[in-house]
Design a protein around this motif. Structure first.
Motif, PDB file in Angstrom:
ATOM      1  N   VAL A  52     104.757  44.976  72.056  1.00  0.00           N
ATOM      2  CA  VAL A  52     105.646  44.470  71.003  1.00  0.00           C
ATOM      3  C   VAL A  52     106.907  43.855  71.603  1.00  0.00           C
ATOM      4  CG1 VAL A  52     104.772  45.979  69.175  1.00  0.00           C
ATOM      5  CG2 VAL A  52     106.600  46.791  70.660  1.00  0.00           C
ATOM      6  N   ALA A  53     106.739  43.045  72.637  1.00  0.00           N
ATOM      7  CA  ALA A  53     107.889  42.410  73.291  1.00  0.00           C
ATOM      8  C   ALA A  53     108.671  41.594  72.266  1.00  0.00           C
ATOM      9  CB  ALA A  53     107.412  41.509  74.419  1.00  0.00           C
ATOM     10  N   ALA A 109     106.517  58.681  68.619  1.00  0.00           N
ATOM     11  CA  ALA A 109     106.456  57.222  68.713  1.00  0.00           C
ATOM     12  C   ALA A 109     107.664  56.808  69.539  1.00  0.00           C
ATOM     13  CB  ALA A 109     106.475  56.587  67.332  1.00  0.00           C
ATOM     14  N   ARG A 110     107.417  56.028  70.601  1.00  0.00           N
ATOM     15  CA  ARG A 110     108.498  55.700  71.538  1.00  0.00           C
ATOM     16  C   ARG A 110     108.363  54.254  71.977  1.00  0.00           C
ATOM     17  NH1 ARG A 110     108.294  56.145  76.990  1.00  0.00           N
ATOM     18  NH2 ARG A 110     106.293  57.200  76.863  1.00  0.00           N
ATOM     19  N   LEU A 111     109.499  53.532  71.973  1.00  0.00           N
ATOM     20  CA  LEU A 111     109.547  52.152  72.424  1.00  0.00           C
ATOM     21  C   LEU A 111     110.107  52.133  73.838  1.00  0.00           C
ATOM     22  CD1 LEU A 111     109.108  49.199  71.571  1.00  0.00           C
ATOM     23  CD2 LEU A 111     111.467  49.193  70.728  1.00  0.00           C
ATOM     24  N   ASP A 112     109.344  51.523  74.774  1.00  0.00           N
ATOM     25  CA  ASP A 112     109.755  51.516  76.175  1.00  0.00           C
ATOM     26  C   ASP A 112     109.318  50.205  76.825  1.00  0.00           C
ATOM     27  OD1 ASP A 112     110.660  52.478  78.701  1.00  0.00           O
ATOM     28  OD2 ASP A 112     108.634  53.169  79.175  1.00  0.00           O
ATOM     29  N   CYS A 113     110.272  49.388  77.237  1.00  0.00           N
ATOM     30  CA  CYS A 113     110.000  48.134  77.967  1.00  0.00           C
ATOM     31  C   CYS A 113     109.031  47.213  77.217  1.00  0.00           C
ATOM     32  CB  CYS A 113     109.463  48.430  79.360  1.00  0.00           C
ATOM     33  SG  CYS A 113     110.624  49.307  80.407  1.00  0.00           S
ATOM     34  N   GLY A 114     109.213  47.081  75.910  1.00  0.00           N
ATOM     35  CA  GLY A 114     108.376  46.181  75.127  1.00  0.00           C
ATOM     36  C   GLY A 114     107.033  46.761  74.727  1.00  0.00           C
ATOM     37  N   LEU A 115     106.814  48.044  75.004  1.00  0.00           N
ATOM     38  CA  LEU A 115     105.579  48.724  74.610  1.00  0.00           C
ATOM     39  C   LEU A 115     105.904  49.846  73.634  1.00  0.00           C
ATOM     40  CD1 LEU A 115     103.849  49.023  78.101  1.00  0.00           C
ATOM     41  CD2 LEU A 115     103.378  47.340  76.311  1.00  0.00           C
ATOM     42  N   LEU A 116     105.192  49.872  72.525  1.00  0.00           N
ATOM     43  CA  LEU A 116     105.338  50.958  71.558  1.00  0.00           C
ATOM     44  C   LEU A 116     104.216  51.957  71.818  1.00  0.00           C
ATOM     45  CD1 LEU A 116     106.645  52.225  69.033  1.00  0.00           C
ATOM     46  CD2 LEU A 116     105.036  50.875  67.670  1.00  0.00           C
ATOM     47  N   HIS A 117     104.594  53.168  72.210  1.00  0.00           N
ATOM     48  CA  HIS A 117     103.624  54.230  72.476  1.00  0.00           C
ATOM     49  C   HIS A 117     103.621  55.194  71.300  1.00  0.00           C
ATOM     50  CE1 HIS A 117     103.423  52.963  76.665  1.00  0.00           C
ATOM     51  NE2 HIS A 117     104.739  53.000  76.709  1.00  0.00           N
ATOM     52  N   VAL A 118     102.449  55.413  70.709  1.00  0.00           N
ATOM     53  CA  VAL A 118     102.291  56.381  69.627  1.00  0.00           C
ATOM     54  C   VAL A 118     101.326  57.443  70.128  1.00  0.00           C
ATOM     55  CG1 VAL A 118     101.618  56.752  67.235  1.00  0.00           C
ATOM     56  CG2 VAL A 118     102.689  54.582  67.899  1.00  0.00           C
ATOM     57  N   ASP A 119     101.847  58.668  70.280  1.00  0.00           N
ATOM     58  CA  ASP A 119     101.021  59.769  70.769  1.00  0.00           C
ATOM     59  C   ASP A 119     100.472  60.569  69.596  1.00  0.00           C
ATOM     60  OD1 ASP A 119     101.295  59.343  73.586  1.00  0.00           O
ATOM     61  OD2 ASP A 119     103.373  60.022  73.417  1.00  0.00           O
ATOM     62  N   LEU A 120      99.183  60.840  69.661  1.00  0.00           N
ATOM     63  CA  LEU A 120      98.475  61.572  68.611  1.00  0.00           C
ATOM     64  C   LEU A 120      97.926  62.863  69.181  1.00  0.00           C
ATOM     65  CD1 LEU A 120      96.401  58.521  67.358  1.00  0.00           C
ATOM     66  CD2 LEU A 120      98.496  59.385  66.341  1.00  0.00           C
ATOM     67  N   VAL A 121      97.842  63.861  68.322  1.00  0.00           N
ATOM     68  CA  VAL A 121      97.322  65.160  68.738  1.00  0.00           C
ATOM     69  C   VAL A 121      96.339  65.647  67.683  1.00  0.00           C
ATOM     70  CG1 VAL A 121      98.332  67.425  68.235  1.00  0.00           C
ATOM     71  CG2 VAL A 121      98.823  66.329  70.350  1.00  0.00           C
TER      72      VAL A 121
END
Length: 138
Positions: A52-53, A109-121
């Motif tokens: 998501v840059a 959910a975390r935005l880092d360096c143009g990448l959106l990371h969504v962690d699921l469990v």
């Protein structure tokens, strides 16, 4: 050709919603924007990463809607007064939906360096045994 559905099998009772889910998933577009990865990050844990840059945290939303993880991006148009000789960076709005199985929850959910990371469990369902009393007609 006859269409076989989950709901038509005699041992699968009450799975009509699964039929609708499969239909809805098949109809959803295969648009490639934004690109994403899905990885298994551990036993019962997953990560969805979207590129998501150009989007800020306030431009993105992550929601759960009827067992679907819905990720939306709305980028404000800041191009007024600018003249582009080439415009190859996509800044259009998007919506991506992922169907979650029962027991799967969003952890972070975390935005880092143009990448959106969504962690699921995935939480293991409790084993439930319930005895049903049999009554006799009189």
């Amino acid at each position: 050709m006859t269409r076989v559905s989950f709901a038509s099998h005699p041992y699968l009772l009450g799975f009509e919603q699964l039929d609708r889910l499969v239909e809805r998933t098949a109809k959803s577009g295969n648009e490639g924007y934004p690109p994403y990865n899905i990885e298994q990050s551990g036993e019962g844990s997953y990560r969805i990463t979207l590129a998501v840059a150009g989007f800020r945290e306030e431009d993105l939303s992550v929601t759960i809607e009827d067992n679907q993880l819905v990720i939306r991006g709305r980028n404000t148009d800041e191009t007024e007064g600018r003249v582009f000789l080439h415009r190859g960076i996509a800044t259009r709005q998007f919506q991506r939906a992922f169907v979650l199985a029962e027991g799967v929850e969003v952890a972070t959910a975390r935005l880092d360096c143009g990448l959106l990371h969504v962690d699921l469990v995935r939480h293991a369902p409790e084993s439930v045994v319930r005895k049903i009393e049999i009554t006799r007609d009189r």
